[in-house]
Design a protein around this motif. Structure first.
Motif, PDB file in Angstrom:
ATOM      1  N   LEU A  60      25.611  35.998  29.325  1.00 31.84           N
ATOM      2  CA  LEU A  60      26.820  36.397  28.592  1.00 31.84           C
ATOM      3  C   LEU A  60      28.012  36.437  29.547  1.00 31.84           C
ATOM      4  N   TYR A  61      27.946  37.361  30.498  1.00 30.69           N
ATOM      5  CA  TYR A  61      29.021  37.466  31.496  1.00 30.69           C
ATOM      6  C   TYR A  61      28.552  38.392  32.599  1.00 30.69           C
ATOM      7  N   GLU A  62      29.282  38.374  33.712  1.00 37.75           N
ATOM      8  CA  GLU A  62      29.045  39.301  34.814  1.00 37.75           C
ATOM      9  C   GLU A  62      30.377  39.915  35.219  1.00 37.75           C
ATOM     10  N   ILE A  91      35.780  39.138  35.399  1.00 32.77           N
ATOM     11  CA  ILE A  91      34.668  38.821  34.499  1.00 32.77           C
ATOM     12  C   ILE A  91      34.361  37.334  34.597  1.00 32.77           C
ATOM     13  N   ARG A  92      33.121  37.009  34.935  1.00 33.80           N
ATOM     14  CA  ARG A  92      32.684  35.616  35.031  1.00 33.80           C
ATOM     15  C   ARG A  92      31.869  35.263  33.797  1.00 33.80           C
ATOM     16  N   LYS A  93      32.282  34.212  33.129  1.00 31.73           N
ATOM     17  CA  LYS A  93      31.612  33.805  31.893  1.00 31.73           C
ATOM     18  C   LYS A  93      30.244  33.195  32.199  1.00 31.73           C
ATOM     19  N   GLY A  94      29.254  33.614  31.432  1.00 31.91           N
ATOM     20  CA  GLY A  94      27.924  33.022  31.537  1.00 31.91           C
ATOM     21  C   GLY A  94      27.816  31.788  30.648  1.00 31.91           C
ATOM     22  N   LYS A  95      26.630  31.197  30.632  1.00 35.50           N
ATOM     23  CA  LYS A  95      26.437  29.951  29.879  1.00 35.50           C
ATOM     24  C   LYS A  95      26.586  30.147  28.376  1.00 35.50           C
ATOM     25  N   LEU A  96      26.126  31.296  27.850  1.00 34.20           N
ATOM     26  CA  LEU A  96      26.294  31.529  26.415  1.00 34.20           C
ATOM     27  C   LEU A  96      27.772  31.663  26.051  1.00 34.20           C
ATOM     28  N   VAL A 120      32.679  44.996  42.498  1.00 31.67           N
ATOM     29  CA  VAL A 120      32.878  45.068  43.947  1.00 31.67           C
ATOM     30  C   VAL A 120      34.181  44.379  44.341  1.00 31.67           C
ATOM     31  N   SER A 121      34.423  43.200  43.795  1.00 34.79           N
ATOM     32  CA  SER A 121      35.663  42.474  44.112  1.00 34.79           C
ATOM     33  C   SER A 121      36.888  43.242  43.623  1.00 34.79           C
ATOM     34  N   ARG A 122      36.752  43.881  42.464  1.00 39.70           N
ATOM     35  CA  ARG A 122      37.887  44.639  41.933  1.00 39.70           C
ATOM     36  C   ARG A 122      38.203  45.840  42.820  1.00 39.70           C
ATOM     37  N   GLY A 154      45.648  46.402  47.441  1.00 38.71           N
ATOM     38  CA  GLY A 154      46.887  46.419  46.677  1.00 38.71           C
ATOM     39  C   GLY A 154      47.145  45.150  45.888  1.00 38.71           C
ATOM     40  N   ASP A 155      46.104  44.423  45.561  1.00 42.80           N
ATOM     41  CA  ASP A 155      46.247  43.174  44.810  1.00 42.80           C
ATOM     42  C   ASP A 155      46.599  43.481  43.357  1.00 42.80           C
ATOM     43  N   GLU A 156      47.604  42.779  42.815  1.00 42.09           N
ATOM     44  CA  GLU A 156      48.058  43.001  41.452  1.00 42.09           C
ATOM     45  C   GLU A 156      47.024  42.594  40.416  1.00 42.09           C
ATOM     46  N   ARG A 157      46.047  41.775  40.820  1.00 40.81           N
ATOM     47  CA  ARG A 157      45.052  41.295  39.880  1.00 40.81           C
ATOM     48  C   ARG A 157      44.187  42.421  39.323  1.00 40.81           C
ATOM     49  N   VAL A 158      44.130  43.542  40.013  1.00 43.50           N
ATOM     50  CA  VAL A 158      43.239  44.634  39.593  1.00 43.50           C
ATOM     51  C   VAL A 158      43.657  45.239  38.261  1.00 43.50           C
ATOM     52  N   HIS A 159      44.892  45.029  37.841  1.00 46.64           N
ATOM     53  CA  HIS A 159      45.380  45.639  36.605  1.00 46.64           C
ATOM     54  C   HIS A 159      44.847  44.942  35.361  1.00 46.64           C
ATOM     55  N   ASP A 160      44.261  43.766  35.530  1.00 47.45           N
ATOM     56  CA  ASP A 160      43.671  43.041  34.394  1.00 47.45           C
ATOM     57  C   ASP A 160      42.199  42.820  34.676  1.00 47.45           C
ATOM     58  N   VAL A 161      41.353  43.549  33.959  1.00 42.01           N
ATOM     59  CA  VAL A 161      39.912  43.486  34.200  1.00 42.01           C
ATOM     60  C   VAL A 161      39.342  42.093  33.945  1.00 42.01           C
ATOM     61  N   LYS A 162      40.039  41.300  33.139  1.00 47.63           N
ATOM     62  CA  LYS A 162      39.542  39.952  32.829  1.00 47.63           C
ATOM     63  C   LYS A 162      39.456  39.074  34.080  1.00 47.63           C
ATOM     64  N   ASN A 163      40.226  39.430  35.099  1.00 43.17           N
ATOM     65  CA  ASN A 163      40.180  38.651  36.337  1.00 43.17           C
ATOM     66  C   ASN A 163      38.844  38.799  37.058  1.00 43.17           C
TER      67      ASN A 163
END
Length: 280
Positions: free
Chosen positions: A69-71, A95-100, A75-77, A84-93
């Motif tokens: 499904l996803y992972e 999430i890794r999509k799985g095959k399904l 840890v990276s977040r 102080g990376d701005e990417r942390v404000h969007d959790v979608k950054n």
């Protein structure tokens, strides 16, 4: 959309019926059979025959259903938040999509292969019941529900290493790929080795089935192994007369392509010893 044999894959009538029935019912096709009988290749040929893209999920003993499904990479977040990376404000950054998810998140229908599902933990199939049945799942980190835009053609393979749960089996269309009979195997060989001499093919297949049906054999050679063996015979330019097995020569030529453990090699050595004793 109807699947039939392709130029590079010979499908028996009962197999084509099973594939097309699963497509019509929009249920996963569960394919069982001996290793080397073309279960994984079937999915590739179904994709090619129906003109669809294929996604392949290779299951291992450590694979968990959620990985399909996803992972969520917490840890990276955490690391990015410390930097102080701005990417942390969007959790979608993170999430890794799985095959399904990849199969669901496409405008075109795809073939999804879940290969060797019986390698995983016994709970693995049960953990996919909802997703494969309703073709949707929930992403807890974002609160969204992912639904399939186009219902994929799902093909699941199993080598029968462990029993699958009844609840999972109920949701699948089942087919067991039997080992091909001599005529079907001959057609398969001719697809892979067009122009092979009839006398060599006839002698080789006759010997192959003799070996496969030898009582006490621990691992019977499969379709893929006979193809490897024939490839070697052709590379060595051997003829039917070179394949004779008699007396002390009961081990087949280039037997390493057919016999894959020491017990089976010892079996043929014992048969040769007994044959020598009997001829005295």
């Amino acid at each position: 959309m109807k699947f039939t044999s392709t130029d590079s894959y010979i499908a028996t009538e009962d197999l084509t019926i099973a594939v097309n029935a699963a497509v019509t019912l929009q249920r996963p096709l569960l394919v069982k059979g001996e290793p080397g009988t073309g279960k994984t290749e079937l999915a590739r040929q179904v994709a090619a025959g129906l003109g669809l893209k294929m996604l392949e999920w290779n299951v291992k003993s450590t694979t968990r259903a959620r990985q399909g499904l996803y992972e969520y990479d917490a840890v990276s977040r955490l690391r990015d938040s410390q930097l102080g990376d701005e990417r942390v404000h969007d959790v979608k950054n993170y999430i890794r999509k799985g095959k399904l998810w990849q199969a669901f998140d496409t405008d075109e229908r795809v073939v999804l292969l879940i290969d060797e599902i019986d390698k995983a933990d016994i709970e693995f199939p049960n953990d996919l019941l909802q997703e494969l049945d309703k073709m949707e799942f929930h992403v807890y980190e974002t609160g969204e529900t992912i639904r399939a835009r186009q219902r994929p053609v799902v093909i699941i393979t199993s080598n029968n290493e462990k029993e699958l749960p009844d609840a999972f089996l109920r949701r699948c269309f089942f087919h067991y790929i039997r080992f091909p009979d001599p005529e079907t195997l001959k057609r398969i060989v001719e697809v892979h080795f067009p122009g092979i001499k009839e006398d060599l093919l006839s002698t080789a297949l006759s010997q192959f089935f003799e070996i496969r049906e030898t009582p006490g054999l621990k691992k019977k050679p499969s379709t893929s192994e006979v193809l490897d063996w024939l490839k070697l015979l052709l590379a060595e330019d051997l003829g039917p007369e070179d394949l004779k097995r008699e007396g002390s020569h009961l081990l087949p030529k280039l037997h390493g392509a057919l016999l894959k453990n020491e017990q089976d090699v010892h079996l043929f050595e014992r048969l040769a010893f007994m044959s020598r004793r009997g001829s005295r």
